[in-house]
Write a protein that holds these residues in place. Sequence first.
Motif, PDB file in Angstrom:
ATOM      1  N   SER A 128     -11.602 -30.074  16.369  1.00 54.43           N
ATOM      2  CA  SER A 128     -12.964 -30.343  15.941  1.00 54.43           C
ATOM      3  C   SER A 128     -13.712 -31.306  17.014  1.00 54.43           C
ATOM      4  O   SER A 128     -13.214 -32.273  17.421  1.00 54.43           O
ATOM      5  CB  SER A 128     -13.086 -30.917  14.368  1.00 54.43           C
ATOM      6  OG  SER A 128     -12.677 -32.025  14.276  1.00 54.43           O
ATOM      7  N   PRO A 129     -15.011 -31.212  16.989  1.00 51.56           N
ATOM      8  CA  PRO A 129     -15.782 -32.110  17.650  1.00 51.56           C
ATOM      9  C   PRO A 129     -15.624 -33.652  17.114  1.00 51.56           C
ATOM     10  O   PRO A 129     -15.305 -34.537  18.231  1.00 51.56           O
ATOM     11  CB  PRO A 129     -17.188 -31.673  17.491  1.00 51.56           C
ATOM     12  CG  PRO A 129     -17.023 -30.133  17.115  1.00 51.56           C
ATOM     13  CD  PRO A 129     -15.749 -29.980  16.531  1.00 51.56           C
ATOM     14  N   ASP A 130     -15.597 -33.797  15.758  1.00 53.10           N
ATOM     15  CA  ASP A 130     -15.141 -35.168  15.277  1.00 53.10           C
ATOM     16  C   ASP A 130     -13.727 -35.617  15.813  1.00 53.10           C
ATOM     17  O   ASP A 130     -13.733 -36.695  16.373  1.00 53.10           O
ATOM     18  CB  ASP A 130     -15.159 -35.207  13.915  1.00 53.10           C
ATOM     19  CG  ASP A 130     -16.422 -34.739  13.290  1.00 53.10           C
ATOM     20  OD1 ASP A 130     -17.534 -35.272  13.926  1.00 53.10           O
ATOM     21  OD2 ASP A 130     -16.808 -34.748  11.916  1.00 53.10           O
ATOM     22  N   GLY A 169     -16.744 -33.583  23.366  1.00 50.90           N
ATOM     23  CA  GLY A 169     -16.457 -33.147  21.989  1.00 50.90           C
ATOM     24  C   GLY A 169     -17.678 -32.458  21.239  1.00 50.90           C
ATOM     25  O   GLY A 169     -17.639 -32.085  20.300  1.00 50.90           O
ATOM     26  N   LEU A 170     -18.415 -31.763  22.220  1.00 51.03           N
ATOM     27  CA  LEU A 170     -19.562 -30.888  21.950  1.00 51.03           C
ATOM     28  C   LEU A 170     -19.014 -29.558  21.343  1.00 51.03           C
ATOM     29  O   LEU A 170     -18.292 -28.878  22.169  1.00 51.03           O
ATOM     30  CB  LEU A 170     -20.820 -30.941  22.713  1.00 51.03           C
ATOM     31  CG  LEU A 170     -21.868 -31.811  22.721  1.00 51.03           C
ATOM     32  CD1 LEU A 170     -21.206 -33.212  23.116  1.00 51.03           C
ATOM     33  CD2 LEU A 170     -23.157 -31.584  23.603  1.00 51.03           C
ATOM     34  N   SER A 171     -19.816 -28.949  20.312  1.00 49.60           N
ATOM     35  CA  SER A 171     -19.256 -27.613  19.951  1.00 49.60           C
ATOM     36  C   SER A 171     -20.190 -26.532  20.720  1.00 49.60           C
ATOM     37  O   SER A 171     -21.165 -27.059  21.665  1.00 49.60           O
ATOM     38  CB  SER A 171     -19.642 -27.307  18.507  1.00 49.60           C
ATOM     39  OG  SER A 171     -21.152 -27.440  18.273  1.00 49.60           O
ATOM     40  N   ASN A 172     -19.951 -25.282  20.801  1.00 51.78           N
ATOM     41  CA  ASN A 172     -20.881 -24.431  21.584  1.00 51.78           C
ATOM     42  C   ASN A 172     -22.296 -24.348  21.051  1.00 51.78           C
ATOM     43  O   ASN A 172     -22.906 -24.487  22.138  1.00 51.78           O
ATOM     44  CB  ASN A 172     -20.383 -23.059  21.486  1.00 51.78           C
ATOM     45  CG  ASN A 172     -18.881 -22.812  21.883  1.00 51.78           C
ATOM     46  OD1 ASN A 172     -18.683 -23.471  23.201  1.00 51.78           O
ATOM     47  ND2 ASN A 172     -18.224 -21.684  21.987  1.00 51.78           N
ATOM     48  N   ASP A 173     -22.521 -24.655  19.871  1.00 51.96           N
ATOM     49  CA  ASP A 173     -23.991 -24.866  19.547  1.00 51.96           C
ATOM     50  C   ASP A 173     -24.492 -25.776  20.296  1.00 51.96           C
ATOM     51  O   ASP A 173     -25.690 -25.939  20.682  1.00 51.96           O
ATOM     52  CB  ASP A 173     -24.103 -24.684  17.905  1.00 51.96           C
ATOM     53  CG  ASP A 173     -23.714 -23.184  17.493  1.00 51.96           C
ATOM     54  OD1 ASP A 173     -23.797 -22.292  18.329  1.00 51.96           O
ATOM     55  OD2 ASP A 173     -23.547 -23.111  16.168  1.00 51.96           O
ATOM     56  N   PRO A 183     -26.244 -19.735  22.562  1.00 56.23           N
ATOM     57  CA  PRO A 183     -25.051 -20.074  22.267  1.00 56.23           C
ATOM     58  C   PRO A 183     -23.917 -19.037  22.931  1.00 56.23           C
ATOM     59  O   PRO A 183     -22.818 -19.466  23.424  1.00 56.23           O
ATOM     60  CB  PRO A 183     -24.643 -19.849  20.782  1.00 56.23           C
ATOM     61  CG  PRO A 183     -26.107 -20.277  20.223  1.00 56.23           C
ATOM     62  CD  PRO A 183     -27.103 -19.802  21.295  1.00 56.23           C
ATOM     63  N   PHE A 184     -24.278 -17.892  23.040  1.00 52.67           N
ATOM     64  CA  PHE A 184     -23.444 -16.908  23.599  1.00 52.67           C
ATOM     65  C   PHE A 184     -23.293 -17.445  25.425  1.00 52.67           C
ATOM     66  O   PHE A 184     -22.391 -17.272  25.799  1.00 52.67           O
ATOM     67  CB  PHE A 184     -24.151 -15.350  23.665  1.00 52.67           C
ATOM     68  CG  PHE A 184     -23.313 -14.415  24.554  1.00 52.67           C
ATOM     69  CD1 PHE A 184     -22.319 -13.791  24.095  1.00 52.67           C
ATOM     70  CD2 PHE A 184     -23.982 -14.348  25.752  1.00 52.67           C
ATOM     71  CE1 PHE A 184     -21.607 -12.678  24.891  1.00 52.67           C
ATOM     72  CE2 PHE A 184     -23.292 -13.241  26.588  1.00 52.67           C
ATOM     73  CZ  PHE A 184     -22.163 -12.609  26.055  1.00 52.67           C
ATOM     74  N   THR A 185     -24.389 -17.703  25.861  1.00 52.99           N
ATOM     75  CA  THR A 185     -24.021 -18.242  27.185  1.00 52.99           C
ATOM     76  C   THR A 185     -23.561 -19.239  27.517  1.00 52.99           C
ATOM     77  O   THR A 185     -22.734 -19.491  28.500  1.00 52.99           O
ATOM     78  CB  THR A 185     -25.789 -18.515  27.843  1.00 52.99           C
ATOM     79  OG1 THR A 185     -26.490 -17.178  27.794  1.00 52.99           O
ATOM     80  CG2 THR A 185     -25.816 -18.900  29.133  1.00 52.99           C
ATOM     81  N   ALA A 186     -23.603 -20.285  26.390  1.00 55.50           N
ATOM     82  CA  ALA A 186     -22.805 -21.559  26.270  1.00 55.50           C
ATOM     83  C   ALA A 186     -21.374 -21.058  26.347  1.00 55.50           C
ATOM     84  O   ALA A 186     -20.561 -21.520  27.205  1.00 55.50           O
ATOM     85  CB  ALA A 186     -23.158 -22.375  25.195  1.00 55.50           C
ATOM     86  N   LYS A 187     -21.156 -20.140  25.521  1.00 60.43           N
ATOM     87  CA  LYS A 187     -19.635 -19.615  25.319  1.00 60.43           C
ATOM     88  C   LYS A 187     -19.140 -19.122  26.617  1.00 60.43           C
ATOM     89  O   LYS A 187     -18.049 -19.285  26.952  1.00 60.43           O
ATOM     90  CB  LYS A 187     -19.646 -18.881  23.993  1.00 60.43           C
ATOM     91  CG  LYS A 187     -18.323 -18.436  23.585  1.00 60.43           C
ATOM     92  CD  LYS A 187     -18.105 -17.568  22.557  1.00 60.43           C
ATOM     93  CE  LYS A 187     -16.681 -16.878  22.340  1.00 60.43           C
ATOM     94  NZ  LYS A 187     -16.719 -16.045  21.036  1.00 60.43           N
ATOM     95  N   THR A 188     -20.124 -18.248  27.444  1.00 61.90           N
ATOM     96  CA  THR A 188     -19.452 -17.791  28.350  1.00 61.90           C
ATOM     97  C   THR A 188     -19.214 -18.761  29.519  1.00 61.90           C
ATOM     98  O   THR A 188     -18.295 -18.557  30.456  1.00 61.90           O
ATOM     99  CB  THR A 188     -20.906 -16.620  28.931  1.00 61.90           C
ATOM    100  OG1 THR A 188     -21.003 -15.651  27.979  1.00 61.90           O
ATOM    101  CG2 THR A 188     -20.282 -16.328  30.289  1.00 61.90           C
TER     102      THR A 188
END
Length: 219
Positions: A128-130, A169-173, A183-188
Amino acid sequence: MIRVLLADDQALIRAGFKALIEAEESIEVVGEAGDGRQAVALAVEHLPDVVLLDIQMPVMDGIEATRRIAADPRLSDVHVVILTNYGLDEYVFDALQAGAAGFLLKDTDPADLLHGIRVAARGDALLSPDITRKLIGEFVSRPPLTLPPGELGLLTEREREAVALVGRGLSNDEIAAHMVVSPFTAKTHVSRAMTKLGARDRAQLVVLAYESGLVTPGR
């Protein structure tokens, strides 16, 4: 059906995890190992989706067993989740370097254990990010290694930025918000970086972010 291999040298612990896991209709235990060498052999035999692997075991410890599983092309779809009593310590980072998808404390809540198995089975990092931020802040203190220039050169500028943000530690969002993309572009960006760098999963990107110098402790 998610297939799980349990590896722990304590039979009572294995029995407890097995009872919990097999109470779920969508998860089954396909094998049990009492040491690291047996865990590797059973992983080859059963090809589980997830291996729940204790760090400290006889014959071969969990770090070396993880390393061998990650290096075996036959086991490319097998995801190792480290079980530990020790929380965030040096073993965790070593396990991530060896190829683990993440880790769980042995005293984790049953619901969190089952969720963790499902996350790992999907191929996502159980980190997790945490937890990533704690690793960054407290346990990643060694000097970064330098990846061959050619490897980093495979990444676009945006992919390099995404890898650095994963390392922080950042999530995709959160990456999407930081980069001002969807978010889709970040995941890509993250997925393409994983492919180019040969990372098994998101957890490996955290390690690579440090080894490449894209992120340094305390930044």
